[in-house]
Design a protein around this motif. Structure first.
Motif, PDB file in Angstrom:
ATOM      1  N   ALA A   1      -5.669  14.929   1.361  1.00 19.40           N
ATOM      2  CA  ALA A   1      -4.364  14.352   1.023  1.00 19.40           C
ATOM      3  C   ALA A   1      -3.580  15.338   0.173  1.00 19.40           C
ATOM      4  O   ALA A   1      -4.093  15.859  -0.822  1.00 19.40           O
ATOM      5  N   ILE A   2      -2.331  15.594   0.563  1.00 15.91           N
ATOM      6  CA  ILE A   2      -1.499  16.529  -0.213  1.00 15.91           C
ATOM      7  C   ILE A   2      -0.403  15.794  -0.992  1.00 15.91           C
ATOM      8  O   ILE A   2       0.251  16.406  -1.841  1.00 15.91           O
ATOM      9  N   ALA A   3      -0.217  14.507  -0.726  1.00 17.49           N
ATOM     10  CA  ALA A   3       0.769  13.726  -1.487  1.00 17.49           C
ATOM     11  C   ALA A   3       0.543  12.246  -1.250  1.00 17.49           C
ATOM     12  O   ALA A   3      -0.007  11.832  -0.226  1.00 17.49           O
ATOM     13  N   VAL A   4       0.988  11.449  -2.216  1.00 16.14           N
ATOM     14  CA  VAL A   4       0.940   9.994  -2.089  1.00 16.14           C
ATOM     15  C   VAL A   4       2.263   9.441  -2.615  1.00 16.14           C
ATOM     16  O   VAL A   4       2.856  10.003  -3.553  1.00 16.14           O
ATOM     17  N   SER A   5       2.754   8.355  -2.018  1.00 18.48           N
ATOM     18  CA  SER A   5       4.090   7.840  -2.338  1.00 18.48           C
ATOM     19  C   SER A   5       4.100   6.872  -3.520  1.00 18.48           C
ATOM     20  O   SER A   5       5.027   6.083  -3.662  1.00 18.48           O
TER      21      SER A   5
ATOM     22  N   GLU B   1       0.842  -1.193   0.000  1.00 14.52           N
ATOM     23  CA  GLU B   1       0.000   0.000   0.000  1.00 14.52           C
ATOM     24  C   GLU B   1       0.877   1.243   0.000  1.00 14.52           C
ATOM     25  O   GLU B   1       1.907   1.285   0.676  1.00 14.52           O
ATOM     26  N   TYR B   2       0.456   2.224  -0.771  1.00 17.00           N
ATOM     27  CA  TYR B   2       1.184   3.484  -0.808  1.00 17.00           C
ATOM     28  C   TYR B   2       0.758   4.367   0.358  1.00 17.00           C
ATOM     29  O   TYR B   2      -0.359   4.264   0.874  1.00 17.00           O
ATOM     30  N   THR B   3       1.675   5.220   0.780  1.00 18.54           N
ATOM     31  CA  THR B   3       1.436   6.094   1.926  1.00 18.54           C
ATOM     32  C   THR B   3       0.867   7.436   1.483  1.00 18.54           C
ATOM     33  O   THR B   3       1.351   8.033   0.521  1.00 18.54           O
ATOM     34  N   ALA B   4      -0.151   7.892   2.202  1.00 16.02           N
ATOM     35  CA  ALA B   4      -0.729   9.217   1.968  1.00 16.02           C
ATOM     36  C   ALA B   4      -0.238  10.172   3.052  1.00 16.02           C
ATOM     37  O   ALA B   4      -0.073   9.781   4.213  1.00 16.02           O
ATOM     38  N   ILE B   5      -0.001  11.414   2.674  1.00 12.19           N
ATOM     39  CA  ILE B   5       0.316  12.480   3.624  1.00 12.19           C
ATOM     40  C   ILE B   5      -0.909  13.377   3.672  1.00 12.19           C
ATOM     41  O   ILE B   5      -1.343  13.905   2.637  1.00 12.19           O
TER      42      ILE B   5
ATOM     43  N   PRO C   1      -1.727  14.361  -5.898  1.00  8.21           N
ATOM     44  CA  PRO C   1      -0.463  14.299  -6.632  1.00  8.21           C
ATOM     45  C   PRO C   1       0.578  13.449  -5.914  1.00  8.21           C
ATOM     46  O   PRO C   1       0.555  13.310  -4.684  1.00  8.21           O
ATOM     47  N   THR C   2       1.477  12.858  -6.671  1.00 10.15           N
ATOM     48  CA  THR C   2       2.540  12.032  -6.111  1.00 10.15           C
ATOM     49  C   THR C   2       3.676  12.903  -5.583  1.00 10.15           C
ATOM     50  O   THR C   2       3.765  14.097  -5.896  1.00 10.15           O
ATOM     51  N   LEU C   3       4.537  12.287  -4.794  1.00  4.98           N
ATOM     52  CA  LEU C   3       5.738  12.987  -4.334  1.00  4.98           C
ATOM     53  C   LEU C   3       6.589  13.393  -5.535  1.00  4.98           C
ATOM     54  O   LEU C   3       7.132  14.505  -5.577  1.00  4.98           O
ATOM     55  N   LYS C   4       6.693  12.492  -6.510  1.00  2.00           N
ATOM     56  CA  LYS C   4       7.512  12.774  -7.696  1.00  2.00           C
ATOM     57  C   LYS C   4       7.012  13.996  -8.452  1.00  2.00           C
ATOM     58  O   LYS C   4       7.804  14.815  -8.927  1.00  2.00           O
ATOM     59  N   GLU C   5       5.698  14.093  -8.578  1.00  2.00           N
ATOM     60  CA  GLU C   5       5.117  15.256  -9.262  1.00  2.00           C
ATOM     61  C   GLU C   5       5.499  16.562  -8.582  1.00  2.00           C
ATOM     62  O   GLU C   5       5.519  17.621  -9.206  1.00  2.00           O
TER      63      GLU C   5
END
Length: 321
Positions: A221-225, A122-126, A236-240
């Motif tokens: 959510a402000i980012a997902v890994s 599972e990906y992490t959400a911030i 949006p992803t961290l990479k974005e």
């Protein structure tokens, strides 16, 4: 009847008879599933989803989920290892537990259990509350760089995947990982309460754990890994957002080292049949998990590599000496 047709029909009848004669997998009676965390978190969700599928597929009956929270799963792990055998028992665990074993200097490790299967990732959400002054991930990083201690990162247990990710983000944006103000919780309900109540600047956890709060407008959510945006999500992803990181938190199940070969085989087959079912696949999809299934042998090999990598990362970001 032509010989060829007769031969085909005969083969079909024999195959059907052989299939009918093959014994179905025996139902495991009184299975206990240990979720070494509070209700509501990822391990608990996996335990209860597996419970439901095993019951519905008639692979096990009388299944009980037992929550034993504490110290990143190491309290539950210790009880699992030392408990006198009462009934067939399996333990849900994952990446967080590997980190917690190292940081807590746990006397009990995964060397004392038997890997059954890796299940999902599972990906992490911030996340932040809707009224937070932090509207974007960029806002967060600016505040973090200006005064690292002013940003409290709420997540699961110390040394777990959330703290590792916080340290990796800090390193990626040029902040000393040792300056991360990490607030450890027991995960699940405690983490959710901290995030909802604004007791921490941000919350970190499995995307699906926070999903109901996103839908209700109680968290943002402000980012997902993830490597790319998740289906149906505009987070949006961290990479974005300029942080070249992908991070996935995996979960799996373990048997007691004392399990006899016949019992171990029975558990392995039951889990394999459960995760191959349409019911499990649908649950994985609905919860936003990633199918990372590995059977026992592959999972055991993965664990060796993962443990070395986790220990290296914890040292690299200053969480252990």
């Amino acid at each position: 009847m032509p010989g060829a047709v007769k031969g085909v029909l005969t083969a079909a009848v024999l195959a059907t008879a052989a299939l009918a004669a093959t014994p179905s997998l025996a139902e495991i009676k009184g299975l206990e599933i240990i979720a070494p965390a509070s209700p509501g978190g990822g391990w608990d969700q996996h335990a209860r989803t597996l419970q439901q599928v095993l019951q519905d597929q008639k692979l096990a009956s009388g299944i009980q989920v037992v929550n034993i929270p504490g110290a990143g799963g190491t309290v539950g792990l210790a009880q699992f290892v030392t408990a006198k055998k009462r009934s067939p028992t399996i333990l849900v665990g994952g990446q967080i537990m590997l980190g917690a074993i190292v940081t807590n200097k746990s006397a009990v490790t995964l060397d004392q259990v038997t890997p059954l299967a890796r299940l999902t990732g599972e990906y992490t959400a911030i996340v932040v509350p809707p009224d937070s002054p932090i509207k974007t991930f960029d806002d967060l990083i600016k505040k973090f760089k200006a005064d690292p201690g002013s940003v409290s990162w709420g997540g699961g247990s110390a040394g777990g995947s959330d703290q590792i990710l916080a340290g990796l983000i800090a390193k990626a944006v040029g902040v000393d990982p040792n300056k991360v103000n990490y607030v450890a919780t027991a995960g699940g309900g405690e983490l959710l309460a901290s995030a909802l109540g604004g007791h921490v600047t941000l919350g970190m956890g499995g995307y699906s754990e926070f999903a109901p709060q996103f839908q209700a407008g109680k968290l943002r959510a402000i980012a997902v890994s993830a490597p790319q945006r998740l289906p149906g999500s505009d987070t949006p992803t961290l990479k974005e957002q300029g942080v070249d990181l992908e991070f996935v938190n995996w979960r799996g199940v373990f048997a007691q080292a004392s399990a006899k070969p016949a019992e171990l085989k029975e558990l392995q087959e039951a889990v394999a049949k459960a995760v191959a079912s349409d019911e499990w696949k649908q649950a994985v999809k609905q919860r936003g998990w990633i199918d990372l299934y590995q059977p026992t042998t592959e999972f055991a090999a993965f664990l060796k590599q993962e443990r070395a990598q986790i220990e290296g990362t914890l040292k690299d970001i200053g969480l252990v000496k």
